[in-house]
Design a protein around this motif. Structure first.
Motif, short mmCIF file in Angstrom:
data_model
loop_
_atom_site.label_atom_id
_atom_site.label_comp_id
_atom_site.label_asym_id
_atom_site.label_seq_id
_atom_site.Cartn_x
_atom_site.Cartn_y
_atom_site.Cartn_z
N ASN A 296 21.95 11.07 7.88
CA ASN A 296 23.37 11.07 8.22
C ASN A 296 23.93 12.48 8.31
N THR A 297 23.46 13.37 7.44
CA THR A 297 23.91 14.75 7.47
C THR A 297 23.38 15.47 8.70
N THR B 250 31.91 12.65 12.21
CA THR B 250 30.65 12.30 11.56
C THR B 250 30.61 12.80 10.12
N ALA B 251 31.17 13.99 9.88
CA ALA B 251 31.25 14.51 8.51
C ALA B 251 32.15 13.64 7.64
N ILE C 27 18.18 22.02 7.91
CA ILE C 27 19.29 21.21 7.41
C ILE C 27 18.79 19.90 6.84
N LEU C 28 17.82 19.29 7.52
CA LEU C 28 17.27 18.01 7.07
C LEU C 28 16.67 18.12 5.66
N SER D 73 30.93 17.85 2.60
CA SER D 73 30.33 16.59 2.15
C SER D 73 28.81 16.61 2.31
N ALA D 74 28.33 17.44 3.25
CA ALA D 74 26.89 17.53 3.52
C ALA D 74 26.12 18.03 2.30
N SER D 75 26.73 18.88 1.48
CA SER D 75 26.07 19.38 0.28
C SER D 75 26.54 18.65 -0.98
N LEU D 76 27.77 18.20 -0.97
CA LEU D 76 28.32 17.55 -2.17
C LEU D 76 27.71 16.17 -2.39
#
Length: 375
Positions: free
Chosen positions: A257-258, A346-347, A223-224, A90-93
Motif C-alpha cells: 500500500n505504501t 493514496t497516502a 521504499i518497499l 503515514s508511510a513510516s508511522l
C-alpha cells in the motif's frame, strides 16, 4: 400634581447630569496627571493632548509590531512544516505502529514500554522527514522539480537552499538523538538496532542523494523494504529485544500500500522525469503497465485480509471498509485529468487502512502464522 412631579423629575435629571459632568472632569484630570508622570502641576490642554497621542501611537506601534512578529514566526514554522510533507508520514508511522502492536501481542508483551514506543515513532518519523527534505533539495538541484512540480518549497522560493539543508541536518541530528535514547532504554542489542537504524537513515539519504536510487529505477525497491519489513522489524525489536522474521509477513500489506503512493507519484511525473534524464520504474514499464501495477499494489492487501478474515479472525475484514475509497482512487488514477491528486489520496487511504489493520492485529484472538513447514 402632574406639574410638580414633572419638575421633580427635571431636577433629578439635572442633578444626574451635573454629577456625570463632575465625574468626567475628575477622570480627565486624573488621566492628565498620570500622563504628566504623577506630578502635582497641571499641563496645558495642547501639551496633554500631544503627549497622550504620542503614547497612544507608540502603544499601537508596539502592538502592531508584536502581532507582525508573531504572524511572521507562525508563517515560518508553517512553511517548515509543509516542507516536511506531513501528508506522506503515514508511510513510516503505520509500520512503526504495526511493529509495536505485534510486540504487544507477543510473548514478551509484559515488557512493553510506552516510552520506548514514542521514542521509536519519533526516531523513525524524523528520519522520514529528513529524507523528504533531502529529496526536495536534490530534485531541485537536478532540475526535476520545476513549475508544475508538486513540491513547491524551492520552486517558489518558499525556503532557500541553505534553509532546506539546515532543516535536513537538524532532523537527522534529532533522529540520532532519539536513537541514542532508544538504544539505552531498549532491551535489544545496540548493534542490532544500529544496523537497522543506520541502514534506514543512509537509505533515506541515498534515495536521492549520492547514488540516487530514485534516479536509476531502484527507488521503488528501497521504499518497499524501508517502509515495510525494515520499519516493522525495527519497532518490534526495540520493544522486545528479539528478532522475529515472521514480522516481515505482517508487513507485506502495508508495504504494498505504501509503494502504491510512490508509484502513483512516479507515474504522474513520468513525462517530466523523462525530460530531466532520470529513470523510474513507471518510465521503464510504460503508462498501461503502470496502471496495472498500481491496481495490483492497491488491491492485493484487501485479498490478503479477506483470506486472514476467513482463516484466522473476522477482525481482519475490518480494513475492507476502505475498499470503496480504493476503487474511487484507482478510477482517478486512470484519468490523466484527475491523477494529479492521487498520491496524496493514496497516502490518506494508507493512514486509515493502516489504522484498521493495526486494530485488527490488537483485537484478533488468533494472528496469522507465517511459518514455512516442510512436508
Amino acid at each position: 400634581m402632574a406639574t410638580s412631579r414633572s419638575e421633580c423629575e427635571q431636577q433629578q435629571e439635572a442633578g444626574a447630569t451635573s454629577t456625570a459632568t463632575v465625574t468626567t472632569s475628575a477622570g480627565q484630570l486624573l488621566r492628565q496627571r498620570l500622563v504628566n508622570g504623577g506630578s502635582g502641576h497641571e499641563s496645558s490642554p495642547t501639551t496633554s493632548t500631544s503627549q497622550s497621542n504620542g503614547k497612544a501611537a507608540a502603544a499601537t506601534s508596539l502592538i502592531v509590531g508584536n502581532n507582525t512578529n508573531s504572524s511572521g514566526t507562525f508563517m515560518k514554522l508553517k512553511t517548515y512544516l509543509l516542507a516536511l510533507r506531513p501528508w506522506s508520514l503515514s508511510a513510516s508511522l503505520m509500520p512503526t505502529l504495526l511493529g509495536s502492536a505485534l510486540a504487544y501481542r507477543s510473548q514478551w508483551s509484559a515488557d512493553f514500554s510506552m516510552v520506548t514506543f514514542f521514542l521509536t515513532a519519533f526516531t523513525v518519523v524524523t528520519v522520514h522527514c529528513a529524507g523528504n527534505v533531502v529529496n526536495t533539495y536534490f530534485d531541485f538541484i537536478k532540475g526535476i522539480d520545476k513549475q508544475k512540480a508538486d513540491d513547491r518549497t524551492l520552486v517558489d522560493h518558499i525556503l532557500t537552499k541553505d534553509e532546506v539543508v539546515s532543516l535536513g541536518a537538524i532532523l537527522y541530528l534529532a533522529g540520532c538523538g532519539g536513537f541514542v535514547l532508544l538504544a539505552v532504554l531498549s532491551p535489544a542489542k545496540m548493534e542490532h538496532l544500529a544496523l537497522i537504524y543506520f541502514g534506514g537513515l543512509s537509505s533515506s539519504f541515498l534515495y536521492t542523494g549520492g547514488i540516487g536510487f530514485k534516479y536509476i529505477a531502484l527507488g521503488d525497491l528501497v521504499i518497499l523494504i524501508l517502509f515495510g519489513p525494515m520499519s516493522v522489524l525495527f519497532a518490534f525489536m526495540a520493544q522486545t529485544g528479539h528478532v522475529d522474521w515472521t514480522t516481515i509477513g505482517y508487513a507485506i500489506p502495508l508495504a504494498l500500500n505504501t509503494e502504491a503512493i510512490l508509484h502513483s507519484n512516479n507515474t504522474r511525473d513520468a513525462e517530466s522525469d523523462g525530460k530531466a534524464g532520470i529513470v523510474t520504474l513507471a518510465i521503464l514499464i510504460g503508462r498501461t503497465a503502470s496502471h496495472v501495477l498500481y491496481a495490483m499494489m492497491l488491491f492485493t492487501p484487501y485479498s490478503l485480509f479477506f483470506i486472514f478474515g476467513l482463516k484466522y479472525s473476522l477482525w481482519f475484514l475490518l480494513p475492507l471498509i476502505t475498499l470503496p475509497q480504493a476503487f474511487q482512487i484507482e478510477k482517478r488514477f486512470r484519468n490523466e485529468q484527475t491523477m494529479h491528486a492521487v498520491p496524496k489520496q493514496t497516502a490518506k487511504l494508507n493512514f486509515f487502512f493502516g489504522i484498521l489493520y493495526i486494530v485488527a492485529c490488537c483485537c484478533a484472538q488468533q494472528l496469522p502464522t507465517f511459518v514455512w513447514r516442510k512436508h
